[in-house]
Design a protein around this motif. Sequence first.
Motif, mmCIF file in Angstrom:
data_model
loop_
_atom_site.group_PDB
_atom_site.id
_atom_site.type_symbol
_atom_site.label_atom_id
_atom_site.label_comp_id
_atom_site.label_asym_id
_atom_site.label_seq_id
_atom_site.Cartn_x
_atom_site.Cartn_y
_atom_site.Cartn_z
ATOM 1 N N UNK A 86 0.831 -1.204 0.000
ATOM 2 C CA UNK A 86 0.000 0.000 0.000
ATOM 3 C C UNK A 86 0.869 1.258 0.000
ATOM 4 N N UNK A 87 1.849 1.305 0.893
ATOM 5 C CA UNK A 87 2.725 2.485 0.972
ATOM 6 C C UNK A 87 3.559 2.651 -0.290
ATOM 7 N N UNK A 88 4.011 1.544 -0.856
ATOM 8 C CA UNK A 88 4.776 1.635 -2.097
ATOM 9 C C UNK A 88 3.914 2.201 -3.220
ATOM 10 N N UNK A 89 2.677 1.747 -3.304
ATOM 11 C CA UNK A 89 1.782 2.216 -4.367
ATOM 12 C C UNK A 89 1.319 3.653 -4.154
ATOM 13 N N UNK A 90 0.872 3.967 -2.949
ATOM 14 C CA UNK A 90 0.293 5.285 -2.674
ATOM 15 C C UNK A 90 1.343 6.382 -2.512
ATOM 16 N N UNK A 91 2.481 6.033 -1.929
ATOM 17 C CA UNK A 91 3.516 7.042 -1.640
ATOM 18 C C UNK A 91 4.666 6.999 -2.630
ATOM 19 N N UNK A 92 4.533 6.135 -3.623
ATOM 20 C CA UNK A 92 5.566 6.004 -4.662
ATOM 21 C C UNK A 92 6.938 5.680 -4.075
ATOM 22 N N UNK A 93 6.922 4.844 -3.048
ATOM 23 C CA UNK A 93 8.169 4.366 -2.459
ATOM 24 C C UNK A 93 8.643 3.192 -3.304
ATOM 25 N N UNK A 94 9.904 3.187 -3.659
ATOM 26 C CA UNK A 94 10.420 2.135 -4.540
ATOM 27 C C UNK A 94 11.414 1.222 -3.843
ATOM 28 N N UNK A 95 11.302 1.119 -2.536
ATOM 29 C CA UNK A 95 12.209 0.302 -1.737
ATOM 30 C C UNK A 95 11.696 -1.133 -1.685
ATOM 31 N N UNK A 96 12.526 -2.085 -2.112
ATOM 32 C CA UNK A 96 12.171 -3.493 -2.025
ATOM 33 C C UNK A 96 12.252 -3.918 -0.554
#
Length: 168
Positions: A86-96
Amino acid sequence: MIYIYNDYGGTHTTSMAAAYHLKKLPTDRKLTKEEILNIDYFNKLTQSDMGKIIFHGEDEDGNSVYTIGRKSSKLVVPALKNLSILLQDKCKVHEKIIFSNTSPTVPFAMTMGGFLSRELKIDFIGVPLLVIGAKQCCHDILRLVEHTKQIGKSTNTKVIVLENKRFK
């Protein structure tokens, strides 16, 4: 990349895995009692620490290494995985993010030692059992860490959950 090692208590095999990951332990031999007892957070967490994500440091590639104790909940890691996505999608975080379960490395001596020391506060019996268990499983934990790092480097999946198997 973020590595999060997890197991029941978050204070024994997870702490060892984080220490191996961060190259704080020798890899060419079994650990000594002193090395085991000096691992950050080893046998030091309490009930109030359960569910806390604990930072251990950054590895040689700049990746963050964390641990978490999840107790017997089978929901913690899936919830964290879903939150991470969710955070990767909504906040555009690209951390694996890689969640790696260290439970398969836990020998019986460590289970009993952890119960006696952490739950019953009988350290004079529990701590020696923990040391025996840590010596029994140190090579398995090292293999688990190497496997976890290899998976992290070789896949493009944003969030990975490694349940792992026995490393015997």
